[in-house]
Design an enzyme around this catalytic site. Structure first.
Site, PDB file in Angstrom:
ATOM      1  N   GLU A 199      34.251  22.059  61.443  1.00 40.09           N
ATOM      2  CA  GLU A 199      34.133  22.215  62.904  1.00 40.09           C
ATOM      3  C   GLU A 199      34.476  23.648  63.318  1.00 40.09           C
ATOM      4  O   GLU A 199      35.322  23.884  64.191  1.00 40.09           O
ATOM      5  CB  GLU A 199      35.000  21.171  63.640  1.00 40.09           C
ATOM      6  CG  GLU A 199      34.532  19.753  63.364  1.00 40.09           C
ATOM      7  CD  GLU A 199      35.055  18.682  64.304  1.00 40.09           C
ATOM      8  OE1 GLU A 199      35.954  18.966  65.120  1.00 40.09           O
ATOM      9  OE2 GLU A 199      34.555  17.538  64.223  1.00 40.09           O
ATOM     10  N   GLU A 258      31.670  13.089  59.163  1.00 37.37           N
ATOM     11  CA  GLU A 258      32.611  12.385  60.049  1.00 37.37           C
ATOM     12  C   GLU A 258      31.799  11.512  60.985  1.00 37.37           C
ATOM     13  O   GLU A 258      30.965  12.015  61.746  1.00 37.37           O
ATOM     14  CB  GLU A 258      33.475  13.363  60.851  1.00 37.37           C
ATOM     15  CG  GLU A 258      34.486  14.094  60.002  1.00 37.37           C
ATOM     16  CD  GLU A 258      35.480  14.929  60.804  1.00 37.37           C
ATOM     17  OE1 GLU A 258      35.821  14.561  61.939  1.00 37.37           O
ATOM     18  OE2 GLU A 258      35.907  15.965  60.265  1.00 37.37           O
TER      19      GLU A 258
HETATM   20  O1  AHR Z   1      38.803  12.775  62.431  1.00 33.31           O
HETATM   21  C1  AHR Z   1      39.607  13.351  63.385  1.00 33.31           C
HETATM   22  C2  AHR Z   1      39.145  14.753  63.785  1.00 33.31           C
HETATM   23  O2  AHR Z   1      37.905  14.680  64.413  1.00 33.31           O
HETATM   24  C3  AHR Z   1      38.912  15.725  62.660  1.00 33.31           C
HETATM   25  O3  AHR Z   1      40.060  16.353  62.246  1.00 33.31           O
HETATM   26  C4  AHR Z   1      37.985  16.708  63.267  1.00 33.31           C
HETATM   27  O4  AHR Z   1      37.147  17.327  62.310  1.00 33.31           O
HETATM   28  C5  AHR Z   1      37.223  15.912  64.298  1.00 33.31           C
HETATM   29  O5  AHR Z   1      37.184  16.529  65.524  1.00 33.31           O
END
Ligand code: AHR
Length: 493
Positions: free
Chosen positions: A173, A296
């Site tokens: 990110e 994610e």
């Molecule tokens: O999964 C929780 C958070 O969500 C992670 O650390 C981040 O990459 C995303 O914003």
């Protein structure tokens, strides 16, 4: 009646087993008091990894695990997490609850956990606050086979043999918590950092660039244009948040049908996101060499009352099972481009497959979907078309009532996974089968009312059961899915 048209003669793509991957971060109780309890714990463990949890993960054949973050990755300095535990540097986990991180779970421990589970490690490096040298030396430390400063340090720390580490993420990110970069700047940083993530011996690294958040198509376009030839994969993050905004994400367990359908409607957006990002990738990479890595995904609700807001601990109901069933069907269908995905997160955080409390552990409804779907791993996706109605209560937030995908595995078995997303009615289904002379059928099902979930007092309130109501006659398969349910139907010739 809904109709599923399957044609096993049309093999569309291989469903990478890595679509069934997981994510673990130094966040809340994912690592500490989650998968890692420490060598001195009274909870049965091997080298600190809790045994019941490792065994449960082996049963769903976890193929790959991402670590150490997440936002934590771009604050993590790996050298602080190796060597004698008593002298490891402590830090504050600023992103997640401001707690002290004692670094007792580091590189050796993560790779040992992967060894026990039998999965591939996917390590995420630090671009936001780390140096090129640090990233380069991490790969040398883990994989160099021979005489080198980092290989010697590894041996001194108790592991003379190199590990195999295939998957490596260059930042996380970086448009946000990983440095607030613009895509042009990140693309150049990516090109620079990845240069020094070396292949040592026969360890060939699969380099994954930081991709966009949700519908940030500009990020995808720019990074693919400027850095596409230097990467093997690019990530996509998408969370399903049913509340009006990030301050009001709504409860994991107390919700009505309106919020249930909204959750599924938002989860179904994965289809559009993957389609549109794939179209952009096709412009720069028509051969589909670069994988889209959805590293994610999952639901994100308010934390459980009374728990640390920075720990992201939430319960998991049949609604989450339906989100997982729908998402995995979508990712299967896009497996020509999507070749890895990692649900967030494995234990005690967000849409976890396992929750723990002291010595107690439970498998969530989402775990059971990973169980039902596991035979898609490395199988051939076959042609699948669905004719069905819609379900929902509000115009503009309805979903297709039936979600499905199908594959043929290496043993020639056909596996159909189908979910009735409706909370309001059963879904009678007829399957028209071409290219497959089915002779026998067996099936398993997960069903429950939308808020049903497992608790530490009742850990098996929601579990998989045999599904007896499937009929196979004259090559046609018929069954009726109860509301809010998912089934795996296995056919053999
Ligand atoms: O999964 C929780 C958070 O969500 C992670 O650390 C981040 O990459 C995303 O914003």
């Amino acid at each position: 009646m809904a109709v599923i048209h399957l044609n096993a003669a049309v093999r569309k793509s291989r469903i990478s087993k890595n679509i069934y991957g997981h994510f673990s971060e130094h966040l809340g109780r994912c690592i500490y008091n989650g998968l890692y309890v420490g060598e001195d714990s009274p909870i049965p463990n091997v080298s600190g990894m809790r045994t019941d949890l490792v065994e449960a993960l082996k049963r769903i054949r976890v193929p790959v695990l991402r670590w150490p973050g997440g936002c934590f990755a771009d604050e993590y300095h790996w050298l602080d997490g190796v060597g004698p535990k008593e002298s490891r540097k402590k830090m504050i986990n600023t992103h997640w609850g401001g707690v002290v991180e004692d670094n007792s779970f580091g590189t050796h421990e993560f790779l040992e956990f992967c060894r026990q589970v039998g999965c591939e490690p996917y390590i995420n490096g630090n671009v936001g606050s780390g140096t090129v040298r640090e990233m380069s030396e991490w790969m040398e430390y883990m994989t160099f086979d021979g005489v080198s400063p980092m290989a010697e340090l590894r041996a001194q720390n108790g592991h003379p043999a190199p590990w195999k580490v295939k998957y490596f993420g260059v930042g996380n990110e970086n448009w946000g918590c990983g440095g607030n970069m613009r895509p042009e700047f990140y693309a150049d940083q990516y090109r620079r950092y990845q240069t020094y993530v070396r292949n040592y011996g026969d360890n060939k690294v699969f380099r994954i660039a930081c991709g966009p958040n949700a519908d940030d198509y500009e990020w995808m376009d720019t990074v693919m244009k400027l850095a596409g030839p230097y990467m093997d994969g690019i990530s996509l993050h998408y969370y399903t948040v049913p509340g009006p905004d990030w301050q009001h994400k709504t409860s994991a367990t107390c919700f009505d049908r309106e919020i249930y359908y909204r959750t599924l409607f938002r989860a179904a957006r994965m289809e559009e996101l993957v389609t549109r990002h794939s179209e952009i990738m096709d412009r720069y990479d028509p051969q589909k060499r670069v994988a889209l890595v959805v590293d994610e995904w999952g639901t994100w609700y308010d934390v459980e009352p009374g728990t640390n807001p920075g720990f992201l601990y939430q319960q998991n109901t049949m609604r989450d099972a339906m989100v997982a069933a729908l998402t995995l069907n979508i990712l299967n269908e896009h497996s020509s481009r999507v070749r890895m995905a990692n649900i967030a997160q494995m234990v005690n955080v967000l849409q976890a497959v396992i929750l723990t409390e002291g010595e107690r552990m439970l498998l969530t409804p989402t775990y059971h979907i990973f169980d039902l779907y596991q035979h898609h791993q490395d199988a051939d996706l076959i042609d699948c078309h669905i004719d069905c109605g819609q379900a929902g209560v509000l115009d503009g937030e309805r979903v297709a009532e039936l979600s499905a995908s199908a594959s043929v595995d290496a043993d020639g078995l056909l596996h159909l996974t189908a979910a009735n997303l409706s909370a309001d009615g059963s879904c009678p289904v007829a399957v028209n089968l071409a290219g497959f002379a089915a002779k026998t059928v067996s099936a398993r099902i997960l069903a429950g009312e939308i808020g049903a979930h497992n608790t530490f007092e009742q850990p098996e309130a929601v579990k998989i059961a045999p599904f007896d109501g499937v009929s196979l006659e004259g090559g046609q398969v018929t069954f009726t899915l109860p509301p809010c349910s998912a089934a795996e139907i296995t056919l053999a010739e």
